[in-house]
Scaffold this motif. Sequence first.
Motif, mmCIF file in Angstrom:
data_model
loop_
_atom_site.group_PDB
_atom_site.id
_atom_site.type_symbol
_atom_site.label_atom_id
_atom_site.label_comp_id
_atom_site.label_asym_id
_atom_site.label_seq_id
_atom_site.Cartn_x
_atom_site.Cartn_y
_atom_site.Cartn_z
ATOM 1 N N UNK A 40 41.822 45.192 57.275
ATOM 2 C CA UNK A 40 41.795 44.589 58.389
ATOM 3 C C UNK A 40 40.980 43.267 58.534
ATOM 4 N N UNK A 77 40.214 41.811 55.834
ATOM 5 C CA UNK A 77 41.215 40.834 54.784
ATOM 6 C C UNK A 77 42.142 40.256 55.641
ATOM 7 N N UNK A 78 42.804 41.043 56.404
ATOM 8 C CA UNK A 78 43.978 40.297 57.215
ATOM 9 C C UNK A 78 43.306 39.238 57.708
ATOM 10 N N UNK A 82 42.409 36.244 55.686
ATOM 11 C CA UNK A 82 43.703 35.771 55.174
ATOM 12 C C UNK A 82 44.254 34.760 55.761
ATOM 13 N N UNK A 83 44.069 34.812 57.099
ATOM 14 C CA UNK A 83 44.752 33.679 58.245
ATOM 15 C C UNK A 83 43.930 32.348 57.929
ATOM 16 N N UNK A 131 37.559 39.264 50.119
ATOM 17 C CA UNK A 131 37.598 37.874 49.867
ATOM 18 C C UNK A 131 38.749 37.314 49.369
ATOM 19 N N UNK A 132 39.084 36.251 49.304
ATOM 20 C CA UNK A 132 40.217 35.652 48.679
ATOM 21 C C UNK A 132 40.193 35.140 47.289
#
Lengths: 409, 503
Positions: free
Chosen positions: B67, B69-70, B73-74, B96-97
């Motif tokens: 969640x 991460x979601x 990610x945005x 993390x990205x």
Amino acid sequence: MKPLLIFRFLLLAFFSLSSHVYADDIVIGMSAAFKGPSKGLGIELFRGSVAYFAHINEGGGINGKRIVLKAYNDGYNPIPAIKNTIDLVERDKAMLLFGYVGTPTVTRILPLLKKYSNMHTYLFFPFTGAQPQREFPYNEYVYNLRTSYRRETEGLVDNFVQIGKKKIAIFYQADAYGRSGWDGVKRALVKYNLKIVGETTYRRGTKYSDSLKQQVDILKKAKPDAIISVGAYEACAAFIRDARDAGMNVPIANVSFVGSENLLNLLINTSNQTGNDYTHNLVNSQVVPSYEDESLPAVKQFKQVMDKYNPVLPVGICDETYKPVKYSFVSFEGFLNAKMLVEILSRMDDNIDKTRLKDVIEDIKDFDIGIDTPISFSQQKHDGLDKVYYTTVKQNRFVPLKSWEGKFK
Amino acid sequence: MKMSKLFKKMLLIIIALFALIAVTTSSLSVWELHNHLTREYKSKGKAISESIARSSVEMILYRDASTVQAIVDQFIEISGVSYVFVVDAEGEFISHTFVPQIPEDVLKIVKEEKEETEIMHVDISEIGKIIDIASPILAGVVGHVHVGMDKEIINAHIRTAVIKQLSLMFAVFLLAVTIAYLFGNMISRPLNRLTEHAKELVTHDFSTPEDMRADIKLLPEKSKNELGELAESFLYMEDSLKKYIKELTETTAVKEKAESELTIARQIQMEILPKIFPPFPHRHELNIFATIEPAREVGGDFYDFFFMDDDIFCFVIGDVSGKGVPAALFMAVTKTLIKAASTKGLTPDEIMNRVNDDLSQNNDSAMFVTIFFGTLDLKTGEMLYVNCGHNLPLFIRQGKKAKYMRRSQGVIVGAMENVEFKLEKMFIKPGDTVFMYTDGVTEAMNETNDFFSDERLLEDMNTMLDETIEEKVHGLMEKIKIFSNEAPQSDDITMLALQYKGP
């Protein structure tokens, strides 16, 4: 925007036999990847579901009402998934949402379900094992047939640890899906006081033709006993290829979402081209039983309807170059999803009303769908199945993994 | 059209100026943009970081990592955001990205505890230069959010802006050069015309026809500036030059005319001297040879010889005082008078008396003449002579060395009447030579203003004793010329040599 506009007019297909929507049709909406590197998942899931809906519709539908599956492509990307959902609910007046594919997409549309909760819009059986739709505050609006990635990864970790493979590394997609699997592995290891020994990510949308050597090198340094891979089939297949090429022969486990047959087909192709075997030491966790187990009535029925209707690709919204897989875990899951949904709808008799959905489904107890495992739902339990099945490749087919010891030790 | 030198200079100055402007303004822009964008990026990153920090509290506490991460990610989609990650209070990564893994340099940043949003400039080897904005979640108790803003985007923006700015400046530069070129031409064309005209003036000997300078004449009216003034001065100078040259030409013409008349006078003067040698080929009693090398200016030297009767031979050499036409005329008169006065039976002193009286009368210009006049009896060798203030001749006895003749008292001719001239008498033998000359010989000067001198004359003569009189005269003339070298000849050089050969 533009492709979406075109979709509206092309009005995507439903299932094989009908192209018109009538007033008393039961319209269900689907947004999934029909194009791009994960198209195999959306297409196979769609085909499995549509085969069963066709079978029901041919038999007169549910109390005379046909089931129409409206599908849009989101390419496995969150923003199109959100737009498709809005269109399905507001314009297409879909009774319910069904068969969504992917964690990053599903995770992002969850707030829409809250928004549309006054319209009693539920998401049924998304093709993802992620946690967000299984937890507060969105678990209320989602019903899953399959179990969670947490269960899948926990099962994989448990089995690996039991045979002494304690150094587990993870290769995962850099998004909510990958994170979900990563989280599951991490939590499962905590039970044994273990930690992930190495981790590496890849970007969503990575193709089979891309090189994943960088990721392989990172994990190679960690010298893992086993690798759990949480990704989509093109990237995961590429990773297996590059890992094997780099001399890493440790077991590589993939979760159900990967699309086992799509993964395998890519690897077999490369094996045939290079003469190297890329299919050894693989284990795939599945959330449905093997479609090779014909002792199960559902498997028999699945193969019957697939053979009979051999559903075509969703018209106009998918990559036409895709070659359908005859049977697959994904299409079997699509079939089971459709069968479960039909069961729910049938239980409403002639009063098919979406406001009643919640009550009807949560009333299902020990339903036999034909896979030798009873299915129950309740207000607290929104996952129909809990079981994880493990498969491995034998003679270029996924078969049930009988003994972890025998296979990997 | 050839680029004018003026324009070239102007172009160089413009280029230098523009380079200066380009460098300074670009530097300023880079600085400004960099500061501005960095500020913007910091505030953007801060907003993202803090908003994730605020909104993720519950998610981290209650929901799973995907969640978070979601959410994360945005934000990665936003331009300039290079990475986003969330760590828990222990510094463990929640989301993390990074692909393919968390860079080492990032792990270092995480170790630091933060109580409020902190901004750091970090250099991450795998990614590049980053502005890292870290916000604590619930005062750091829950964890931290880090947002990395890519500095390369700032640099890219700056590059674009600077390129645009430089392009604009280049366009302005081209415009400025064009204007400068046109303006430069406007100035340099008349200047070039003036230069051309100046060159024409020389080739046309300053006699340019009026129509050729018509355009130049318009300049002072067309350009009411320094250029006009220059043209005006130029025209004035040209006119002055022309006037001067005209005067000079006229003066020169007059002078040339006068000079040519003098030359004619000179020629006439020279023509009255006997020039044919031997003058009396049938007379074997004597040899005589003479030469005169006239100076550029008209002088008054002369010589003459003639027979008074069959046996008496007269010879004379003289030098009129002063120069120019008066001297020439006086010389002519003197020579004529001498010849007229030399009647049979008169001795040289009597002849000189008559000549002197004639010349002295009405001699308002107070001119005079030195004369050596002698007669030689060819039968006897008796030589009578008077020396009227003239240079002493050399006497060369046959077989002996030369010596100056005895000094005798004598006064100059033409200065006053009724003077006595002392007659001298000597006998010469066959083979003896009398060498007469004017002061042009002994007073010939070299470049250091030394005289040829009496001594040198005697010395030189003694080297040529065996030669003929003609050879002696030529030899001496040669020696004088060698002595004088390049020094100008200021006086006539006249020599007269007489050798008695016997009856």
